[in-house]
Design an enzyme around this catalytic site. Structure first.
Site, PDB file in Angstrom:
ATOM      1  N   HIS A   5       4.021  -6.003   7.503  1.00  0.00           N
ATOM      2  CA  HIS A   5       3.198  -5.887   6.294  1.00  0.00           C
ATOM      3  C   HIS A   5       1.806  -5.368   6.628  1.00  0.00           C
ATOM      4  O   HIS A   5       0.820  -6.107   6.570  1.00  0.00           O
ATOM      5  CB  HIS A   5       3.132  -7.235   5.567  1.00  0.00           C
ATOM      6  CG  HIS A   5       4.407  -7.590   4.875  1.00  0.00           C
ATOM      7  ND1 HIS A   5       5.282  -8.541   5.358  1.00  0.00           N
ATOM      8  CD2 HIS A   5       4.972  -7.092   3.738  1.00  0.00           C
ATOM      9  CE1 HIS A   5       6.328  -8.628   4.546  1.00  0.00           C
ATOM     10  NE2 HIS A   5       6.166  -7.761   3.561  1.00  0.00           N
ATOM     11  N   ASN A   6       1.751  -4.093   6.971  1.00  0.00           N
ATOM     12  CA  ASN A   6       0.473  -3.465   7.309  1.00  0.00           C
ATOM     13  C   ASN A   6       0.321  -2.172   6.494  1.00  0.00           C
ATOM     14  O   ASN A   6       1.140  -1.888   5.611  1.00  0.00           O
ATOM     15  CB  ASN A   6       0.411  -3.204   8.824  1.00  0.00           C
ATOM     16  CG  ASN A   6       1.642  -2.445   9.296  1.00  0.00           C
ATOM     17  OD1 ASN A   6       2.077  -1.504   8.657  1.00  0.00           O
ATOM     18  ND2 ASN A   6       2.222  -2.885  10.415  1.00  0.00           N
ATOM     19  N   ALA A   7      -0.695  -1.403   6.813  1.00  0.00           N
ATOM     20  CA  ALA A   7      -1.000  -0.206   6.003  1.00  0.00           C
ATOM     21  C   ALA A   7       0.085   0.860   6.117  1.00  0.00           C
ATOM     22  O   ALA A   7       0.249   1.681   5.201  1.00  0.00           O
ATOM     23  CB  ALA A   7      -2.349   0.365   6.424  1.00  0.00           C
ATOM     24  N   VAL A   8       0.832   0.865   7.218  1.00  0.00           N
ATOM     25  CA  VAL A   8       1.895   1.880   7.353  1.00  0.00           C
ATOM     26  C   VAL A   8       3.021   1.575   6.365  1.00  0.00           C
ATOM     27  O   VAL A   8       3.600   2.483   5.758  1.00  0.00           O
ATOM     28  CB  VAL A   8       2.419   1.939   8.806  1.00  0.00           C
ATOM     29  CG1 VAL A   8       3.398   3.105   8.966  1.00  0.00           C
ATOM     30  CG2 VAL A   8       1.275   2.087   9.786  1.00  0.00           C
ATOM     31  N   HIS A  15       0.204  -2.801  -3.059  1.00  0.00           N
ATOM     32  CA  HIS A  15       1.118  -3.876  -3.461  1.00  0.00           C
ATOM     33  C   HIS A  15       1.226  -5.033  -2.459  1.00  0.00           C
ATOM     34  O   HIS A  15       1.674  -6.115  -2.823  1.00  0.00           O
ATOM     35  CB  HIS A  15       2.521  -3.313  -3.733  1.00  0.00           C
ATOM     36  CG  HIS A  15       3.316  -3.108  -2.484  1.00  0.00           C
ATOM     37  ND1 HIS A  15       3.107  -2.050  -1.638  1.00  0.00           N
ATOM     38  CD2 HIS A  15       4.294  -3.861  -1.912  1.00  0.00           C
ATOM     39  CE1 HIS A  15       3.924  -2.146  -0.606  1.00  0.00           C
ATOM     40  NE2 HIS A  15       4.666  -3.234  -0.753  1.00  0.00           N
ATOM     41  N   ASP A  16       0.816  -4.832  -1.205  1.00  0.00           N
ATOM     42  CA  ASP A  16       0.856  -5.919  -0.214  1.00  0.00           C
ATOM     43  C   ASP A  16      -0.520  -6.158   0.405  1.00  0.00           C
ATOM     44  O   ASP A  16      -0.627  -6.653   1.533  1.00  0.00           O
ATOM     45  CB  ASP A  16       1.851  -5.586   0.917  1.00  0.00           C
ATOM     46  CG  ASP A  16       3.269  -6.030   0.588  1.00  0.00           C
ATOM     47  OD1 ASP A  16       3.435  -7.002  -0.166  1.00  0.00           O
ATOM     48  OD2 ASP A  16       4.217  -5.383   1.080  1.00  0.00           O
ATOM     49  N   ASP A  61       9.699  -0.604  -2.474  1.00  0.00           N
ATOM     50  CA  ASP A  61       9.293  -1.685  -1.571  1.00  0.00           C
ATOM     51  C   ASP A  61      10.402  -2.091  -0.601  1.00  0.00           C
ATOM     52  O   ASP A  61      10.122  -2.525   0.518  1.00  0.00           O
ATOM     53  CB  ASP A  61       8.860  -2.892  -2.421  1.00  0.00           C
ATOM     54  CG  ASP A  61       8.124  -3.938  -1.599  1.00  0.00           C
ATOM     55  OD1 ASP A  61       7.588  -3.579  -0.531  1.00  0.00           O
ATOM     56  OD2 ASP A  61       8.080  -5.101  -2.031  1.00  0.00           O
ATOM     57  N   GLN A 116      19.708  -8.085   8.495  1.00  0.00           N
ATOM     58  CA  GLN A 116      19.792  -6.811   7.779  1.00  0.00           C
ATOM     59  C   GLN A 116      21.052  -6.720   6.916  1.00  0.00           C
ATOM     60  O   GLN A 116      21.010  -6.239   5.786  1.00  0.00           O
ATOM     61  CB  GLN A 116      19.749  -5.643   8.767  1.00  0.00           C
ATOM     62  CG  GLN A 116      18.366  -5.380   9.321  1.00  0.00           C
ATOM     63  CD  GLN A 116      17.342  -5.075   8.232  1.00  0.00           C
ATOM     64  OE1 GLN A 116      17.569  -4.244   7.363  1.00  0.00           O
ATOM     65  NE2 GLN A 116      16.217  -5.776   8.260  1.00  0.00           N
TER      66      GLN A 116
HETATM   67 ZN   LIG Z   1       5.892  -4.485   0.481  1.00  0.00          ZN
END
Ligand SMILES: [Zn+2]
Length: 465
Positions: A188-191, A228-229, A338, A389
């Protein structure tokens, strides 16, 4: 004093950059970098002070000083992150041409670093391709994928002119967003935010949406994807609740993370004054709609949205001239964007899977260390990437994308479902025998899907993309 300081910085930087261009200094020259940071740190602390600069009007200096001050006094060797930070000064110098009023022929020419401009720009020409490799784009932009991608999309849609956005405020806003994602989170980062924004763009370009969405819808869709995150802590909502985190109390244990992402985004919108020229009523309405989109990404409400979507599709009553219906479709598009990792080509899907599992297992490790109940999904002792997964694909991703492909029965939807099926097969093969994920048969199938989606001319941006 301020002008003298800025001038001395500019002179230093100009020399530093010209030396670099001549090959005298490389990006990795830690001595030069450390010297430079020290110079800035001393000057900023002694002459300006962080708060004063923070209130100042220069967004570029504000951002860089903020980061430098987050660096502890005793910090050791200069990190790659700080080197990237320094490179943003090069962008500042380039962008100053714009601030001085000298017209630039191409807005991206002063946003990206010279050495990477060509390759990053080439990638942006294919930003609507489902095979877009966001990891590569992030490297080519020195870790600034979210800023550059979102700026490019705003520009290609003509949103800057349409909403009369101030370019400096927009740039400042995007940099603040990127910086408020926590780079230490494996997933959950900018990438991830940049990846979701790119996927969102692909969906916005799908015929049904492209023909009906308004400029306001496009603005909101991209803004929601990029934010969004925002400031995601790298742990899930149940963890925040069981550890009595203040955010859980603040949002009454309901959509805790999503509320925080939304409120953080609104905070940055207001701090950057990006929309301050709009009437208050319009601004508040945009903020509310932004919240409604971000809140839709709460995975615990997945079934509510899916049932409503299915019901609309069964009754064939979706009418995209209706604002409420368009908003609902934007929510569904953002939800798809997402969780679209399993629908990407295997190479990308695999990287995302490893990152998200690393983040899950990290949470499990913390839970174990503090004698909290270990979340089953986060337990590295009883779970594996493949298991996680396969479950995620079967119970969350597949049902959503099957409905999406009913709504938008296009080549892109078929490509996504094709990748999803092959990737699931890949994890099943790898579950018992790690190397089997590279088995010849599966690889041939994947190659054929990759060729198919490569050859496909996906809908392109409205301007030059
Ligand atoms: Zn997300």
């Amino acid at each position: 004093m301020g002008i003298v300081l800025i001038w001395s910085l500019v002179v230093f930087l100009t020399r530093w950059i010209s030396q670099k261009r001549r090959g005298a200094i490389s990006y990795d020259s830690e001595d030069q970098t450390a010297l430079y940071i020290r110079m800035l740190d001393v000057r900023v602390r002694s002459q300006l002070g962080f708060e004063q600069e923070r209130r100042g009007s220069h967004p570029y200096l504000y951002v860089d000083f903020r980061i430098l001050h987050s660096r502890p006094e005793s910090a050791g060797p200069v990190s790659a992150r700080n080197v990237r930070r320094l490179l943003s000064f090069q962008r500042y110098l380039n962008s100053s041409q714009f601030l001085r009023g000298i017209p630039a022929s191409d807005p991206l020419s002063y946003i990206l670093d010279d050495d990477y401009t060509g390759q990053a720009k080439l990638m942006l020409e294919k930003v609507g391709n489902w095979n877009f490799d966001i990891f590569l784009f992030d490297r080519l932009t020195n870790g600034n994928s979210l800023v550059n991608l979102t700026f490019h999309l705003f520009n290609s849609y003509g949103l800057i002119e349409l909403f009369q956005l101030d370019m400096v405020k927009l740039r400042r806003f995007l940099v603040m967003i990127q910086e408020d994602y926590r780079s230490q989170n494996p997933y959950h980062n900018a990438v991830h935010a940049a990846d979701v924004t790119q996927a969102m763009y692909c969906y916005l370009q799908e015929p049904k949406l492209a023909q009906t969405l308004t400029s306001c819808d496009l603005l909101l869709g991209l803004l929601a994807a990029a934010t969004h995150d925002l400031d995601h802590p790298g742990v899930n909502q149940p963890f925040l609740i069981k550890t009595d985190h203040y955010l859980a109390a603040l949002y009454k244990n309901s959509s805790v993370l999503e509320n925080h992402h939304w409120k953080s985004a609104v905070g940055l919108l207001r701090e950057s004054a990006l929309l301050s020229h709009l009437p208050t009523e319009d601004r508040l309405s945009l903020e509310e709609r932004l919240g409604s989109l971000i809140l839709a990404t709460d995975i615990s409400r997945q079934n509510d949205y899916l049932s409503e979507f299915r019901s609309h599709l069964d009754k064939e009553d979706l009418c995209l001239t209706n604002g409420g219906h368009r908003h609902f479709i934007l929510q569904m598009a953002l939800k798809c964007a997402d969780i679209c990792n399993p629908c990407r080509p295997w190479k990308l899907c695999q990287q995302w899977s490893e990152k998200v599992t690393e983040e899950f297992f990290h949470q499990g490790d913390i839970e174990r260390k503090h004698n909290l109940e270990v979340t089953p999904l986060c337990d590295r002792q009883s779970n594996s990437i493949a298991n996680i997964q396969i479950g995620f694909m079967s119970y969350v991703v597949e049902p959503l994308f099957l409905e999406w492909s009913r709504f938008s029965d296009t080549r892109l939807s078929q490509t996504m479902l094709g990748h999803l099926s092959l990737n699931k097969q890949g994890w099943k093969e790898g579950r018992d025998k790690p190397d089997a994920t590279n088995s010849r048969a599966s690889e041939e199938q994947r190659t054929s899907v990759a060729k198919d989606s490569n050859s496909r001319v996906l809908p392109q941006g409205s301007k030059g993309s």
